[in-house]
Design a protein around this motif. Structure first.
Motif, PDB file in Angstrom:
ATOM      1  N   CYS A  61      76.475  39.046  69.982  1.00  0.00           N
ATOM      2  CA  CYS A  61      75.405  39.676  69.511  1.00  0.00           C
ATOM      3  C   CYS A  61      74.547  40.124  70.728  1.00  0.00           C
ATOM      4  O   CYS A  61      74.066  41.186  71.226  1.00  0.00           O
ATOM      5  N   ASN A  65      74.178  44.114  71.931  1.00  0.00           N
ATOM      6  CA  ASN A  65      72.850  44.743  71.946  1.00  0.00           C
ATOM      7  C   ASN A  65      72.250  44.931  73.188  1.00  0.00           C
ATOM      8  O   ASN A  65      70.994  44.910  73.419  1.00  0.00           O
ATOM      9  N   LYS A 177      61.766  43.566  68.097  1.00  0.00           N
ATOM     10  CA  LYS A 177      63.042  43.482  68.261  1.00  0.00           C
ATOM     11  C   LYS A 177      63.641  43.115  67.101  1.00  0.00           C
ATOM     12  O   LYS A 177      63.154  41.757  66.655  1.00  0.00           O
ATOM     13  N   CYS A 179      67.600  42.331  64.673  1.00  0.00           N
ATOM     14  CA  CYS A 179      69.007  42.649  64.370  1.00  0.00           C
ATOM     15  C   CYS A 179      69.115  43.864  63.480  1.00  0.00           C
ATOM     16  O   CYS A 179      68.119  43.739  62.446  1.00  0.00           O
ATOM     17  N   CYS A 182      74.007  45.691  64.017  1.00  0.00           N
ATOM     18  CA  CYS A 182      75.004  46.653  64.914  1.00  0.00           C
ATOM     19  C   CYS A 182      75.189  48.041  64.416  1.00  0.00           C
ATOM     20  O   CYS A 182      76.252  48.473  64.176  1.00  0.00           O
ATOM     21  N   HIS A 184      74.817  50.714  65.846  1.00  0.00           N
ATOM     22  CA  HIS A 184      75.173  51.654  66.894  1.00  0.00           C
ATOM     23  C   HIS A 184      76.811  51.166  66.628  1.00  0.00           C
ATOM     24  O   HIS A 184      77.639  52.106  67.238  1.00  0.00           O
TER      25      HIS A 184
END
Ligand code: SF4
Ligand code: SF4
Ligand code: SF4
Length: 325
Positions: A61, A65, A177, A179, A182, A184
């Motif tokens: 992760c 990121n 910030k 999760c 994902c 992207h």
């Protein structure tokens, strides 16, 4: 007397609870139903009984990121996150009891649990955001965040029943910030990094329909009999065998706060794993109706919202048995 930010927020939540209680009493007719699951919803299934605590998902992760190390030791040598934060979107925590000898057992046992955004079907963070910096994709249901729109009010931080959105604290222009499943990577045809790197299939990605079917398949397993489990993506065919565990009937996220797109299966009670006991009705389904009444009185909706969450958590009497990291 000086009032610091923490005291202010606590006061706001407490005051909001009183306002919310009064507002609920006067405006119940305006509450709406929970929002439905988006048509092409995707999600993650985390099976605590398959997790070996390797934390590959934590490292994966971070890499996916572009997150910096989160130092928590005096030496500042290693990335040692103790919870999710502005530098960490995903952690693995440990529940341990007594001698902690037996995996997935409540007495004298231990179990792992993953913590990241739940991608709620009817998310509080999206409901309270005054500028739509927090959004829910109408097709996939991914709850995303746009830092260019965010005004830094932190209503999303106050409102989330899972304590997920994290405000940066070491920059003059702090952003939120969390999760974003994902997204992207998904835009490039990849799957979330935590599912990609998980060696046991404890975290798997897939459409919600496939996750629901997989949950039903696992619920029907006979404990002790050899069963198959897929890695990375449901339907990938990347299968390994293992003795079926004795699952709880309760699958966390099927109903909590109107459902979430991140679901959990376990053999150990979820409250022992540090998961909050929450009602089935989403908070926005109440608060958005109340807001319409309160706007005329110029009462900040997020303050009321925070009060609703605070009041609900108090009422649930959840034992503070958060697992150790
Ligand atoms: S867990 Fe919190 S941050 Fe994530 S979608 Fe739900 S309300 Fe928003
Ligand atoms: S989906 Fe992506 S951002 Fe979310 S926990 Fe998994 S790796 Fe981290
Ligand atoms: S990578 Fe998979 S097995 Fe390893 S800690 Fe994460 S969820 Fe558990």
């Amino acid at each position: 007397m000086a009032v610091n930010r923490r005291d202010f927020l606590k006061g706001a939540a407490g005051g909001g609870a009183a306002l919310a209680t009064a507002a609920v009493a006067t405006a119940p007719a305006q509450a709406r139903e929970n929002k439905p699951m988006p048509p092409n919803a995707v999600g993650l299934l985390y099976d605590s009984t398959l997790c070996i605590g390797c934390k590959a998902c934590v490292a994966g992760c971070k890499e996916a990121n572009d997150l910096p190390p989160d130092f928590n030791t005096a030496e500042q040598l290693w990335d040692t996150p103790i919870d999710i934060g502005p530098k960490t979107f995903n952690v693995i925590k440990l529940y341990a009891s007594g001698t902690a000898e037996h995996k997935d057992q409540e007495e004298n046992g231990f179990a792992f649990v993953k913590k990241s955004c739940m991608h709620c079907v009817d998310p509080s963070c999206v409901s309270v955001c005054p500028v739509s910096a927090m959004t829910k994709d109408p097709q996939t249901g991914i709850v995303g965040y746009d830092p260019d729109i965010c005004i830094g009010c932190r209503y999303c931080v106050l409102s989330c029943p899972f304590g997920v959105p994290q405000a940066e604290y070491d920059t003059p222009t702090p952003k939120i910030k969390k999760c974003e499943m994902c997204r992207h990577r998904q835009a490039e045809g990849k799957i979330p990094a935590c599912a990609e790197v998980c060696p046991t299939g404890a975290t798997v990605f897939g459409p919600i329909a496939a996750i629901d079917a997989e949950i039903a398949r696992r619920r029907a397993m006979v404990p002790g009999e050899t069963a198959t489990f897929e890695r990375r993506t449901l339907g990938s065919g990347d299968v390994h065998e293992k003795a079926a565990p004795k699952y709880l009937e309760h699958v966390y996220g099927e109903k909590e706060v109107g459902g979430t797109q991140f679901r959990f299966m376990s053999s150990v009670e979820f409250e022992k794993l540090g998961m909050p006991a929450l009602r089935d009705k989403s908070y926005p389904s109440d608060s958005e109706g109340i807001q319409h009444t309160l706007y005329s009185g110029m009462i900040a909706p997020a303050v009321v919202f925070a009060g609703l969450v605070w009041a609900a958590k108090r009422a649930s009497h959840v034992e503070d048995e958060h697992p150790e990291e």
